[in-house]
Design an enzyme around this catalytic site. Sequence first.
Site, mmCIF file in Angstrom:
data_model
loop_
_atom_site.group_PDB
_atom_site.id
_atom_site.type_symbol
_atom_site.label_atom_id
_atom_site.label_comp_id
_atom_site.label_asym_id
_atom_site.label_seq_id
_atom_site.Cartn_x
_atom_site.Cartn_y
_atom_site.Cartn_z
ATOM 1 N N ASP A 63 -2.900 2.260 -3.959
ATOM 2 C CA ASP A 63 -3.398 2.127 -3.508
ATOM 3 C C ASP A 63 -5.176 1.171 -4.241
ATOM 4 O OD1 ASP A 63 -2.906 4.714 -2.080
ATOM 5 O OD2 ASP A 63 -3.438 6.416 -3.631
ATOM 6 N N HIS B 269 0.783 -1.414 -0.015
ATOM 7 C CA HIS B 269 0.494 -0.063 -0.174
ATOM 8 C C HIS B 269 0.287 0.916 -0.129
ATOM 9 C CE1 HIS B 269 -3.874 1.870 0.326
ATOM 10 N NE2 HIS B 269 -4.452 1.581 1.638
#
Length: 407
Positions: free
Chosen positions: A384, A380
């Site tokens: 995203d 992450h």
Amino acid sequence: MAVEVVMPKLGMAMKEGTVSLWNKGVGDTVEKGEPIASVNSEKIEIDVESPAEGTVLKITVPEGEGVPPGTVICFIGNPGEEVAVGQAGELVQKPALEKEAASNKLTESVIPARKAGERVKISPIAKKMAEAANLDLENIQGTGPGGRITKEDVQEALQKLSEQKKEKSHEKPLQLKEETQVVPVSGIRKVIAGRMYESLQKTAQLTINMKIDVTDLIALQKQTAETIKNRFDQKITLTDYIARAVVLSLQQHQLMNSALIDDKIHLFKRIHLGMAVALERGLVVPVIRNADDCRLIELSQTIKELAQKARQGQLSNEDMQGSTFTISNLGAYGVEHFTPVLNPPETGILGVGAVYDTPSFVGDQLERRSILPLSLTFDHRVLDGAPAAAFLQTVKQYLEEPITMLI
């Protein structure tokens, strides 16, 4: 003259090797070509064979210790030779008479107790006997040279333990204690444990799941099976199609084919696909280099060749380095969704589950469809959820419209 046995170089990139197990101890006789120790580096583990016939005179690298390639790990010579290593690395040999005198002096003196933290010295056969009986080596005092635990010492400890059990057999136990078998974490298992722990500690991992309708893909696989078999003497598996879909999707989503190194995202121009292979000793990940240059049949052939090398223990260090994205398949074990752990420093890893059939509406018609579960774990810190889902959606499109992978 004593013969040096050195830590082998298991690959061009190898910086350190570790002795995972000594099959022989000091004083044991060995034949030329007989395995005397197991050593490992990263995910490679091999047996070191004796270069000469003789006796193990000295072990200079204990189990679990890492040393650079070329380092002397033991000496083999004639019985009676004693070998020491000088500061400059030269061999200092002492006459056999000196060793005999020293041995006589040892047997005449009281055997010293081991100091706290001192490494236990034990012969291989004694070690196997002690492990089979689940004996604590710290409680056994060795009577061999230098306090080494011998076969007779273990037998005596077993006899004492048997007598103690007989004495307590008439007593009511205060509490029950579960018996356990202690398995040391070493070799490949130790490397995997370290890498997986580091992966979870140093990355922000998130997993998303998606179900893929592979009914048409399975039909295409069956329709083309005979033609591919006759022309290439090869079988294209579902895993091969998934690998091809991943490669094509990575070309469209370059951020997934990247690595975060020193706070900088490195976008790789080429695709080096890692294919996880489960072995009895642990998981290995051979790498298909420049997978973006491979046609489906070439990709299939390379996957099978590397998997066979892995199972035969013939993978080199270079075969398992430089992957930019990894596929891990647990479908053969009946697993559907799972959470694969990133293979650092990669940004993504795709988990493949088992195909299952389920009734599903296609328009107004209820049909039997084949569903493939996929699990994508990504870093992450690099991207995203939306771009990661877009990548997985592209994989889905290729697998649900398999003809596009052949154009």
